[in-house]
Each structure stands twice: as C-alpha cells, then as structure tokens.
Design a protein around this motif. Structure first.
Motif, PDB file in Angstrom:
ATOM      1  N   LEU A  82       0.833  -1.199   0.000  1.00 34.71           N
ATOM      2  CA  LEU A  82       0.000   0.000   0.000  1.00 34.71           C
ATOM      3  C   LEU A  82       0.877   1.261   0.000  1.00 34.71           C
ATOM      4  CD1 LEU A  82      -2.901  -0.783   2.525  1.00 34.71           C
ATOM      5  CD2 LEU A  82      -2.846  -1.119   0.046  1.00 34.71           C
ATOM      6  N   VAL A  83       1.911   1.250   0.842  1.00 37.34           N
ATOM      7  CA  VAL A  83       2.836   2.389   0.889  1.00 37.34           C
ATOM      8  C   VAL A  83       3.504   2.569  -0.474  1.00 37.34           C
ATOM      9  CG1 VAL A  83       4.930   3.322   1.953  1.00 37.34           C
ATOM     10  CG2 VAL A  83       3.256   2.109   3.368  1.00 37.34           C
ATOM     11  N   GLY A  84       3.955   1.463  -1.056  1.00 41.76           N
ATOM     12  CA  GLY A  84       4.628   1.519  -2.350  1.00 41.76           C
ATOM     13  C   GLY A  84       3.737   2.041  -3.461  1.00 41.76           C
ATOM     14  N   LEU A  85       2.470   1.614  -3.477  1.00 45.58           N
ATOM     15  CA  LEU A  85       1.533   2.086  -4.498  1.00 45.58           C
ATOM     16  C   LEU A  85       1.291   3.591  -4.367  1.00 45.58           C
ATOM     17  CD1 LEU A  85      -1.064  -0.841  -4.398  1.00 45.58           C
ATOM     18  CD2 LEU A  85       0.294  -0.173  -6.399  1.00 45.58           C
ATOM     19  N   ALA A  86       1.112   4.044  -3.115  1.00 49.98           N
ATOM     20  CA  ALA A  86       0.893   5.470  -2.890  1.00 49.98           C
ATOM     21  C   ALA A  86       2.120   6.284  -3.299  1.00 49.98           C
ATOM     22  CB  ALA A  86       0.554   5.711  -1.417  1.00 49.98           C
ATOM     23  N   MET A  87       3.323   5.766  -2.994  1.00 50.79           N
ATOM     24  CA  MET A  87       4.559   6.449  -3.381  1.00 50.79           C
ATOM     25  C   MET A  87       4.746   6.442  -4.896  1.00 50.79           C
ATOM     26  SD  MET A  87       7.332   5.259  -0.548  1.00 50.79           S
ATOM     27  CE  MET A  87       8.678   5.922  -1.510  1.00 50.79           C
ATOM     28  N   ALA A  88       4.397   5.339  -5.525  1.00 48.64           N
ATOM     29  CA  ALA A  88       4.586   5.212  -6.973  1.00 48.64           C
ATOM     30  C   ALA A  88       3.763   6.248  -7.717  1.00 48.64           C
ATOM     31  CB  ALA A  88       4.201   3.805  -7.427  1.00 48.64           C
ATOM     32  N   GLU A  89       2.560   6.525  -7.216  1.00 47.63           N
ATOM     33  CA  GLU A  89       1.706   7.522  -7.855  1.00 47.63           C
ATOM     34  C   GLU A  89       2.340   8.907  -7.794  1.00 47.63           C
ATOM     35  OE1 GLU A  89      -3.023   8.043  -7.993  1.00 47.63           O
ATOM     36  OE2 GLU A  89      -2.167   8.389  -6.001  1.00 47.63           O
ATOM     37  N   VAL A  90       2.916   9.236  -6.631  1.00 51.27           N
ATOM     38  CA  VAL A  90       3.570  10.542  -6.476  1.00 51.27           C
ATOM     39  C   VAL A  90       4.854  10.603  -7.294  1.00 51.27           C
ATOM     40  CG1 VAL A  90       4.570  12.161  -4.823  1.00 51.27           C
ATOM     41  CG2 VAL A  90       2.575  10.808  -4.173  1.00 51.27           C
ATOM     42  N   CYS A  91       5.602   9.495  -7.294  1.00 43.92           N
ATOM     43  CA  CYS A  91       6.855   9.433  -8.049  1.00 43.92           C
ATOM     44  C   CYS A  91       6.618   9.672  -9.534  1.00 43.92           C
ATOM     45  CB  CYS A  91       7.520   8.069  -7.834  1.00 43.92           C
ATOM     46  SG  CYS A  91       9.081   7.854  -8.719  1.00 43.92           S
ATOM     47  N   SER A  92       5.530   9.159 -10.050  1.00 44.31           N
ATOM     48  CA  SER A  92       5.226   9.330 -11.468  1.00 44.31           C
ATOM     49  C   SER A  92       4.964  10.793 -11.800  1.00 44.31           C
ATOM     50  CB  SER A  92       3.991   8.498 -11.837  1.00 44.31           C
ATOM     51  OG  SER A  92       3.709   8.605 -13.213  1.00 44.31           O
ATOM     52  N   ALA A  93       4.398  11.520 -10.843  1.00 42.67           N
ATOM     53  CA  ALA A  93       4.114  12.939 -11.067  1.00 42.67           C
ATOM     54  C   ALA A  93       5.367  13.801 -10.923  1.00 42.67           C
ATOM     55  CB  ALA A  93       3.044  13.413 -10.086  1.00 42.67           C
ATOM     56  N   HIS A  94       6.313  13.343 -10.084  1.00 43.33           N
ATOM     57  CA  HIS A  94       7.519  14.138  -9.806  1.00 43.33           C
ATOM     58  C   HIS A  94       8.765  13.239  -9.806  1.00 43.33           C
ATOM     59  CE1 HIS A  94       4.843  17.422  -8.754  1.00 43.33           C
ATOM     60  NE2 HIS A  94       4.223  16.630  -7.893  1.00 43.33           N
ATOM     61  N   LYS A 430      -7.024  17.654  -4.302  1.00 44.61           N
ATOM     62  CA  LYS A 430      -7.719  18.339  -5.387  1.00 44.61           C
ATOM     63  C   LYS A 430      -6.764  19.046  -6.342  1.00 44.61           C
ATOM     64  CE  LYS A 430     -12.114  19.022  -2.960  1.00 44.61           C
ATOM     65  NZ  LYS A 430     -13.108  20.023  -2.471  1.00 44.61           N
ATOM     66  N   LYS A 431      -5.578  19.414  -5.844  1.00 43.90           N
ATOM     67  CA  LYS A 431      -4.646  20.124  -6.725  1.00 43.90           C
ATOM     68  C   LYS A 431      -3.543  19.213  -7.270  1.00 43.90           C
ATOM     69  CE  LYS A 431      -1.021  21.926  -3.689  1.00 43.90           C
ATOM     70  NZ  LYS A 431      -0.226  23.124  -3.355  1.00 43.90           N
ATOM     71  N   PHE A 432      -3.606  17.925  -6.905  1.00 43.31           N
ATOM     72  CA  PHE A 432      -2.577  16.982  -7.359  1.00 43.31           C
ATOM     73  C   PHE A 432      -2.739  16.713  -8.855  1.00 43.31           C
ATOM     74  CE2 PHE A 432      -1.207  12.510  -8.034  1.00 43.31           C
ATOM     75  CZ  PHE A 432       0.144  12.674  -7.762  1.00 43.31           C
ATOM     76  N   VAL A 433      -1.645  16.869  -9.600  1.00 44.35           N
ATOM     77  CA  VAL A 433      -1.645  16.584 -11.035  1.00 44.35           C
ATOM     78  C   VAL A 433      -0.987  15.224 -11.241  1.00 44.35           C
ATOM     79  CG1 VAL A 433      -0.868  17.336 -13.314  1.00 44.35           C
ATOM     80  CG2 VAL A 433      -1.506  19.030 -11.578  1.00 44.35           C
ATOM     81  N   ARG A 434      -1.760  14.276 -11.696  1.00 38.14           N
ATOM     82  CA  ARG A 434      -1.266  12.906 -11.840  1.00 38.14           C
ATOM     83  C   ARG A 434      -0.228  12.771 -12.944  1.00 38.14           C
ATOM     84  NH1 ARG A 434      -7.215   9.967 -11.836  1.00 38.14           N
ATOM     85  NH2 ARG A 434      -7.553   9.949  -9.571  1.00 38.14           N
ATOM     86  N   GLY A 435       0.645  11.766 -12.754  1.00 38.82           N
ATOM     87  CA  GLY A 435       1.587  11.401 -13.794  1.00 38.82           C
ATOM     88  C   GLY A 435       1.020  10.261 -14.612  1.00 38.82           C
ATOM     89  N   PRO A 436       1.827   9.644 -15.476  1.00 36.69           N
ATOM     90  CA  PRO A 436       1.356   8.529 -16.300  1.00 36.69           C
ATOM     91  C   PRO A 436       0.876   7.334 -15.482  1.00 36.69           C
ATOM     92  CG  PRO A 436       3.453   9.370 -17.103  1.00 36.69           C
ATOM     93  CD  PRO A 436       3.207  10.040 -15.796  1.00 36.69           C
ATOM     94  N   PHE A 437       1.474   7.133 -14.284  1.00 34.66           N
ATOM     95  CA  PHE A 437       1.037   6.041 -13.418  1.00 34.66           C
ATOM     96  C   PHE A 437       0.153   6.622 -12.312  1.00 34.66           C
ATOM     97  CE2 PHE A 437       1.248   3.559  -9.575  1.00 34.66           C
ATOM     98  CZ  PHE A 437       1.083   2.263 -10.019  1.00 34.66           C
ATOM     99  N   HIS A 438      -1.077   6.144 -12.206  1.00 36.71           N
ATOM    100  CA  HIS A 438      -1.938   6.594 -11.118  1.00 36.71           C
ATOM    101  C   HIS A 438      -2.927   5.488 -10.739  1.00 36.71           C
ATOM    102  CE1 HIS A 438      -5.379   7.257 -13.848  1.00 36.71           C
ATOM    103  NE2 HIS A 438      -4.486   7.743 -14.689  1.00 36.71           N
ATOM    104  N   LEU A 439      -3.536   5.621  -9.580  1.00 35.17           N
ATOM    105  CA  LEU A 439      -4.387   4.571  -9.010  1.00 35.17           C
ATOM    106  C   LEU A 439      -5.870   4.817  -9.236  1.00 35.17           C
ATOM    107  CD1 LEU A 439      -2.548   4.164  -5.581  1.00 35.17           C
ATOM    108  CD2 LEU A 439      -2.235   2.798  -7.658  1.00 35.17           C
ATOM    109  N   GLY A 440      -6.220   5.937  -9.821  1.00 30.68           N
ATOM    110  CA  GLY A 440      -7.629   6.221 -10.072  1.00 30.68           C
ATOM    111  C   GLY A 440      -8.429   6.301  -8.793  1.00 30.68           C
ATOM    112  N   ALA A 441      -9.569   5.590  -8.746  1.00 31.92           N
ATOM    113  CA  ALA A 441     -10.466   5.633  -7.591  1.00 31.92           C
ATOM    114  C   ALA A 441      -9.846   5.024  -6.340  1.00 31.92           C
ATOM    115  CB  ALA A 441     -11.770   4.903  -7.937  1.00 31.92           C
ATOM    116  N   PHE A 442      -8.809   4.202  -6.514  1.00 28.82           N
ATOM    117  CA  PHE A 442      -8.179   3.540  -5.361  1.00 28.82           C
ATOM    118  C   PHE A 442      -7.143   4.427  -4.661  1.00 28.82           C
ATOM    119  CE2 PHE A 442      -9.569  -0.006  -8.039  1.00 28.82           C
ATOM    120  CZ  PHE A 442     -10.272  -0.768  -7.104  1.00 28.82           C
TER     121      PHE A 442
END
Length: 527
Positions: A82-94, A430-442
């Motif tokens: 869970l931690v890794g998935l949440a980090m991966a989403e942020v990493c993709s954006a930055h 609300k202000k987070f801009v997603r990168g190519p990898f994101h979790l959508g509703a999850f």
C-alpha cells in the motif's frame, strides 16, 4: 526495428525525460542510462531479503518466534505494498532524485513547502544512513562468522569494525569510480538475489536430515525477550511481542524509495520509477516468504540454533543441513547479496544527499552539491554517506540490541519520510496533477491505509525490545529520532526558515544569473 529506429526512440525518450526534469527546474547532470529492469534492480537489491532476514533472524526467533515471523511477513508485505503504491503515484508525477523531500514541497501549499521539504528530507537522510549502516554492518558480521568456519579465527570487536570499514570503503570506491559498472552490477545483483535465494532454499530443504512440522512453522510462539518467565508477554502481553516482532519483516521490506532517487538516471522515468517501486516490493515479498519458510522448516534443533556458537542462527541452519563446506558456499551467497545491497544503498543514499545539498538542505551544501564531471557521480556525498554510516555503526559493536535499534532507526526514518508526502497527497488531493502512473479511484483508500500503517510502525519500533530495560537493552532508536526532530525543527526555527526555500529551481535561477547553490538567493524560483 532497425538500429537507427531504436536509437531515435531512445533519443526521444531521453529528450522527454530531460524536458520533464527541466519542467521541475533542474538540469540533466547525472548519466541517464538505466532502464526499468535496472531501476527495479536497485530497489530490489536494497530491499535484499538475503540481507534483512538473516541479519535479524535471531531477533525474529526471540521476538515472537516462527508464527510471528511467518504471518508478520504477510501482514507487513500487504501494508508495504500500500505504501509503495501510494509512493509510486507521487513518483510518477515528480520523477526526480530528491524523492520524498521534493514531493513534500510539490504537494504542499506554497507557504508550507519549505518546512515540509526540510522535515521530510532530514528523516529520509536519517533512514538512508541507518539502512546503509544495517546492511554493511551485517555484511561485516557475516564475513567475520564465515571466517570462523574451518579455521581458528575468533572475531573481536576490533576485527569486526576493521572489516566494516573495509566493506564501506570498497563500496565507496565502486560508487566513486565504477558508476559505469553499476549498470552491469545491477543486473548481476538481481540474478544473484533471485537465483541465490532459490538455490539456497532448495539446498537446505533437500539436505536437511529432518524437517519441522507445519504446526511449528505456522503456530509456534516464542518469547525470548527476557529471562524465562520475565519476557514482555509476561510483563505486558503476547500482543506486545507480536507488535515489536514485525520489525524483522518491515526492516527487510525497506529502501524501495531508491527507485525514486535513481529517476534522474532512468529512461522513461515517470513510468519506470513507479513500476520499479511496485515490482521491487512484490518480488521481494514473494521470494522473502519462500526464503523464510525454507529456513524455518530446516531448523534441526531450536535451542541449538538460538544458542549457536557462531552467533548467527542462519549459519547454524546451514551447518546442520549441508555441513561445513556447504555452509561456506551458502554463506558466500548471503554475503554477496549483502555486499550488493550495501553498494546500491550507498548509491541511493548519495543521490538523495546530493539532491538535498543541491537545494541547500544540509550543512556544507555548497561543497556537497557537486557532480564529478569525469565520473558523472556525486563523489563527495558518496563519501559523506560512507562516513556517517560508519559512525552510526559503532554502537552496534558487540551489541545485538544496538543493531536491532539501528534497524529500527532505518525503518522509522524512511517510513516517516514516505508518509509525509503521502499524507500531503491526501490533504491537497484536489490540486494533485497525476503522472502517467496513477491509481484512479483507489488512490484515496490506498493512501489512508499507507498512512495508518506508517503511524503504527513509527510507534511500535521505538518501544523497548528486551526486558528488563537498562542501559544495555534500551532501544536507542527513540534517541536518534528525537535528535533528528530536535535538530530539524530547532534549526528551522533558529535559522533555516530564513533561507531554506525548498527545492531550488536551478534552471530558472541560473538563467537570471543567480547562484543556484545559494537558496537564500533563489526564493522566487523555489517550489
């Protein structure tokens, strides 16, 4: 596809990566030649199940025993994912080598960005140094142990610290002059860990004279946290032992932020860095459980294993199953994995320190924010990482309790630095801009689960691990964490708030003729 077409695709990918880095305000200075496999390999090598598990196997047997080790691994793996998935989403954006501390600035409100970045950076730095300490000190300890086999060698604290220094020095040299070799060492390390784990488990299971029962492996609870009748299950409760016993699993499944720290050296970084994090956790979780079950089923005599003359239960299991010659071979496999792990830990550590120094976050930042033009490596932070890790390892000499505390420091420091940007991602979603990898509703439920787990382990791993608590058994991880909190908050209030402006937008500053290494001069270009 022709060679020219492949070259064009690669060039377009590199141009895209450099453009993305420029968007975040940085110039391409590090050599960008890693692919997805290599990015995954760095995190996989730093997680290194053959480092974390053998080095804390005695701790695990005494703190809950097989049942807590086996099921604790499953629980820790789930929440770590869970931690890794949440980090991966942020990493993709930055995707930048600053990792968590850069994310914290990007995800905060502008006025709070410097403070969030500062606190996150110092916790990440603490965790990075402590992880390198735990890895390379374990490597030195296992080297000392293997030298006792078929010889009269008896390790002493002086010989152990000498080996520890030599291990760190050689790993520092590799990261100084062998950057071009890291690509190949990375591939070797991945296969060494994968095939080494498989071969080791098959060898001990096949050669073991007898095997433990499933009941022993999956249901046996052991409380060796104090003298007979005076362990924590007697003084507090069995649940307390279960909670602190998860350390073996959680410490092992740590360090996957390396994929983020290597993004400035990775092609297609916005995707590869994120997938590297998730793959490293997933593969390590599966292989780790396989290794853990193999070791537990192969225990011949529990008391003999706990009280092994070698000081290492894993070594005793090797001796009891494959004999002395076989044990030497298996120990070489484990030590090799530890060495690779430590080498790449310094790689990740030095990149984080370089990025933090580039933004003025550490004392002497003008000295440490240099990349060697010839070797394309932040050589000064490589040796800073080695030096700090050597110092932090000194209390572990002759003290398994101090070593366990060092692993707690690594786990707490890194996971707090992971948790801050994840929490900010939730607060300002609300202000987070997603990168190519994101979790959508999850995205939201995964982040909440990750934050809850980080809060839990941050409390659990500062608790006393051995009863009774005295100067020799005190868990000094609370001291190290307290020092970082006191320093980072205190220095912020006294001085840093006046000049640290968060991640410096290097390109914008230099275009205006401003020294990008002087954060006080770049306030209007900062995050």
């Amino acid at each position: 596809m022709s060679d020219s077409s492949e070259a064009n695709v690669k060039n377009r990918t590199l141009e895209k990566d450099e453009a993305e880095l420029a968007r975040m305000g940085y110039k391409q200075e590090l050599r960008r030649e890693l692919g997805l496999l290599q990015n995954f390999g760095v995190s996989f090598s730093i997680i290194s199940i053959m480092t974390g598990m053998p080095s804390l196997f005695l701790y695990g047997l005494n703190t809950g025993g097989p049942a807590v080790m086996v099921w604790g691994w499953v629980v820790a793996s789930f929440f770590t994912m869970l931690v890794g998935l949440a980090m991966a989403e942020v990493c993709s954006a930055h995707p930048t080598s600053g990792g968590p501390y850069f994310w914290a600035a990007m995800l905060s409100e502008r006025k709070n960005a410097p403070l969030a970045s500062w606190i996150t950076g110092w916790f990440n730095l603490l965790g990075q140094v402590a992880v390198t300490t735990g890895i390379s000190f374990a490597c030195a300890t296992f080297l000392s142990t293997v030298c006792t086999l078929k010889s009269n060698f008896e390790p002493t604290p002086k010989t152990t610290i000498g080996i520890y220094a030599a291990v760190l020095f050689s790993q520092g040299l590799t990261n100084t002059f062998g950057v071009h070799l890291l690509h190949y060492l990375n591939n070797i390390s991945v296969w060494w860990h994968a095939l080494g784990t498989f071969s080791l488990v098959i060898a001990i299971l096949a050669k073991a004279p007898t095997h433990q029962s499933a009941k022993f492996v999956f249901q046996t609870f052991i409380d060796g946290t104090g003298p007979p009748g005076a362990g924590w299950s007697d003084r507090a409760s069995s649940a307390y032992v279960v909670v602190i016993g998860i350390l073996m699993a959680q410490y092992t499944l740590t360090g996957f932020d390396a994929s983020a720290h290597m993004t400035e050296e990775t092609q297609n970084a916005a995707v590869a860095g994120s997938i590297g994090i998730i793959m490293a956790i997933g593969v390590s979780a599966i292989l780790g459980w396989f290794l853990l079950l193999g070791l537990l089923f192969s225990i011949q005599d529990l008391q003999g294993t706990l009280q092994s003359k070698t000081g290492q239960p894993v070594t005793q299991i090797f001796l009891d199953t494959v004999g002395e010659n076989g044990a030497i071979v298996l120990m070489v496999i484990v030590i090799g994995a530890m060495y690779f792990c430590g080498t790449f830990s310094i790689t990740s550590n030095s990149r984080m320190m370089y990025a933090f120094a580039r933004d003025g976050g550490i004392p002497g930042h003008k000295f440490f924010n240099k990349v060697d033009a010839k070797w394309k490596s932040p050589i000064r932070t490589v040796w800073l990482a080695c030096t700090l890790s050597f110092i932090l390892g000194l209390p572990s000499l002759g003290s398994s309790v101090a070593f366990a505390a060092a692993t707690s420091i690594a786990t707490i420091g890194l996971y707090i630095s992971y948790g801050i940007p994840i929490a900010l991602r939730v607060i300002y979603r609300k202000k987070f801009v997603r990168g190519p990898f994101h979790l959508g509703a999850f995205s939201f439920p995964v982040a909440i689960g990750a934050i809850a787990w980080i809060c839990f382990i941050s409390i659990a791993f500062i608790l006393p691990q051995v009863n009774p608590v005295d100067s020799q058994t005190f868990n000094y991880s609370i001291v190290a964490v307290g020092i970082v909190i006191t320093y980072s908050v205190g220095f912020w209030i006294i001085s840093a708030r006046k000049w640290f402006t968060g991640p410096v937008k290097q390109i914008s500053a230099e275009e205006m003729g401003v020294d990008s290494t002087a954060p006080g001069e770049t306030e209007k270009y900062s995050a």
